[in-house]
Motif scaffolding. Structure first.
Motif, PDB file in Angstrom:
ATOM      1  N   ARG A 107      82.254  30.680 -22.667  1.00 35.01           N
ATOM      2  CA  ARG A 107      81.381  29.794 -23.453  1.00 35.01           C
ATOM      3  C   ARG A 107      82.178  28.639 -24.036  1.00 35.01           C
ATOM      4  O   ARG A 107      81.723  27.490 -24.039  1.00 35.01           O
ATOM      5  N   LYS A 108      83.384  28.921 -24.525  1.00 34.69           N
ATOM      6  CA  LYS A 108      84.221  27.867 -25.091  1.00 34.69           C
ATOM      7  C   LYS A 108      84.596  26.839 -24.036  1.00 34.69           C
ATOM      8  O   LYS A 108      84.673  25.633 -24.330  1.00 34.69           O
ATOM      9  N   SER A 122      74.334  22.821 -14.200  1.00 41.37           N
ATOM     10  CA  SER A 122      75.079  24.043 -13.875  1.00 41.37           C
ATOM     11  C   SER A 122      75.621  24.715 -15.137  1.00 41.37           C
ATOM     12  O   SER A 122      75.692  25.942 -15.210  1.00 41.37           O
ATOM     13  N   ASP A 123      75.985  23.914 -16.144  1.00 42.47           N
ATOM     14  CA  ASP A 123      76.474  24.501 -17.392  1.00 42.47           C
ATOM     15  C   ASP A 123      75.363  25.245 -18.120  1.00 42.47           C
ATOM     16  O   ASP A 123      75.600  26.280 -18.747  1.00 42.47           O
ATOM     17  N   LEU A 124      74.146  24.731 -18.038  1.00 44.27           N
ATOM     18  CA  LEU A 124      73.013  25.432 -18.642  1.00 44.27           C
ATOM     19  C   LEU A 124      72.768  26.761 -17.942  1.00 44.27           C
ATOM     20  O   LEU A 124      72.490  27.776 -18.583  1.00 44.27           O
ATOM     21  N   PHE A 125      72.896  26.765 -16.601  1.00 49.98           N
ATOM     22  CA  PHE A 125      72.724  28.016 -15.852  1.00 49.98           C
ATOM     23  C   PHE A 125      73.828  29.010 -16.209  1.00 49.98           C
ATOM     24  O   PHE A 125      73.580  30.214 -16.325  1.00 49.98           O
ATOM     25  N   ASP A 126      75.065  28.497 -16.387  1.00 49.37           N
ATOM     26  CA  ASP A 126      76.173  29.374 -16.759  1.00 49.37           C
ATOM     27  C   ASP A 126      75.931  30.005 -18.129  1.00 49.37           C
ATOM     28  O   ASP A 126      76.174  31.203 -18.330  1.00 49.37           O
ATOM     29  N   LEU A 127      75.454  29.214 -19.076  1.00 50.23           N
ATOM     30  CA  LEU A 127      75.166  29.746 -20.407  1.00 50.23           C
ATOM     31  C   LEU A 127      74.046  30.779 -20.352  1.00 50.23           C
ATOM     32  O   LEU A 127      74.076  31.794 -21.047  1.00 50.23           O
ATOM     33  N   HIS A 128      73.044  30.505 -19.518  1.00 43.72           N
ATOM     34  CA  HIS A 128      71.952  31.483 -19.374  1.00 43.72           C
ATOM     35  C   HIS A 128      72.473  32.791 -18.791  1.00 43.72           C
ATOM     36  O   HIS A 128      72.065  33.878 -19.217  1.00 43.72           O
TER      37      HIS A 128
END
Length: 337
Positions: A176-177, A190-196
């Motif tokens: 997350r960091k 892609s960052d939103l998908f990773d956070l999800h």
């Protein structure tokens, strides 16, 4: 130990996605004078480890130790929930432990059941795959470990499970960091998908940890399980580590939720900035477009201003340029350009 468990879990997750199905196997271990040894067959005081056993192997173990084969196979069902069951002659303890996998082309984590069958003369563990929770004992990384002290061994397994949970939770927070550090740079969907994906991992962990806490609570109340004072102290440590893992999961979920909202806001703001710039540029370009359109009409040139003035074309271009620059300056003052 934490780093090793993290690497091992991720490697095992990658192996599962390649379709390399590990055949079932039964291993026998026993500690003698503090050193664990692998046995060819069961002996008194041994630990029986079943890893993805076949139906025939489950029947063999059930018949050999006089257990219900359904209890031996319970941990092989991913839908089984954490529970403790007191049967005639043995006790079944079913908990969820963390493991790594590849999901949606991303390194992810989930939980799988671990079955612990406890008798007066044997401890049997059943799991669908090799896991860092048990590998720690095989590698002799756990201090004061003995297969002959069965109740303490069970508590050490549960304790190590919580340690692996906490290790993977820290790994999730590091990921997350990394996403958070990229917010000021190049970020995208892609960052939103990773956070999800990270938040989904925490949901699995939270659900399993709460179910495990119910099992631990029942272990403190069952008098049938013979425990020594030091075993009860270890159980208290297990409960404390479980609560800490639950708290860490809740905190990291809140932080990830805030990071996702921040990332969504940043992406929306960047989109708004782009739309604002495009609108401003369109407005500036509209001035020469209007002037050229007016002077391009098919009308008598005697009615067109500056049509017969020397250098009229240059004057019109200059006036258009001045108006465009003036509009650009006003938009810049309004912070729209």
């Amino acid at each position: 130990m934490h780093g090793d468990s993290e690497t091992g879990e991720e490697k095992r997750g990658a192996e599962r996605t390649t379709g390399d199905e590990r055949s079932g196997m039964i291993n026998y271990y026993r500690t003698d004078e503090g050193v664990i040894q692998k046995l060819k067959d069961y002996d008194e005081g041994a630990w029986v480890q079943l890893t993805n056993p076949s139906p025939e192997e489950c029947v063999e173990i059930a018949d050999r130790f006089q257990m219900d084969v359904a209890d031996v196979r319970a941990a092989l069902d991913d839908e089984e929930s954490s529970r403790i069951s007191l049967e005639e002659g043995y006790t079944l303890i079913l908990v969820d432990i963390p493991t790594a996998e590849i999901r949606n082309n991303r390194n992810s984590y989930q939980t799988i059941p671990l079955g612990i069958l406890l008798r007066e003369d044997v401890v049997i563990t059943v799991c669908t795959e090799e896991t860092a929770v048990l590998q720690t004992f095989v590698d002799q990384s756990m201090k004061e470990f003995s297969t002959k002290k069965r109740m303490r061994f069970v508590y050490q397994i549960l304790y190590n499970s919580n340690i692996v949970y906490q290790s993977l939770l820290r790994t999730i927070d590091r990921k997350r960091k990394e996403i958070e550090e990229r917010i000021n740079g190049s970020t995208g969907d892609s960052d939103l998908f990773d956070l999800h994906e990270l938040e989904s991992n925490l949901v699995y962990f939270a659900t399993s940890l709460r179910a495990n806490s119910m099992v631990l609570d029942r272990l403190t109340r069952y008098g049938r399980l013979q425990q020594f004072p030091e075993d009860r102290d270890l159980l208290e440590d297990v409960i404390i580590e479980n609560r800490q893992a639950i708290e860490m999961t809740g905190i990291y979920r809140d932080i990830i939720n805030g990071t996702r909202e921040l990332l969504s806001t940043v992406i929306n703001n960047r989109l708004n900035d782009v739309m604002k710039i495009l609108t401003s540029v369109t407005l500036i370009l509209a001035i020469p477009t209007i002037v050229s359109g007016v002077y391009g009409m098919n009308v008598d040139d005697q009615w067109m201003p500056l049509a017969h003035v020397p250098h009229g074309f240059g004057i019109i271009i200059l006036i258009t340029l001045v108006i465009s620059v003036l509009i650009a300056w006003l938009l810049h003052r309004k912070k729209m350009l």
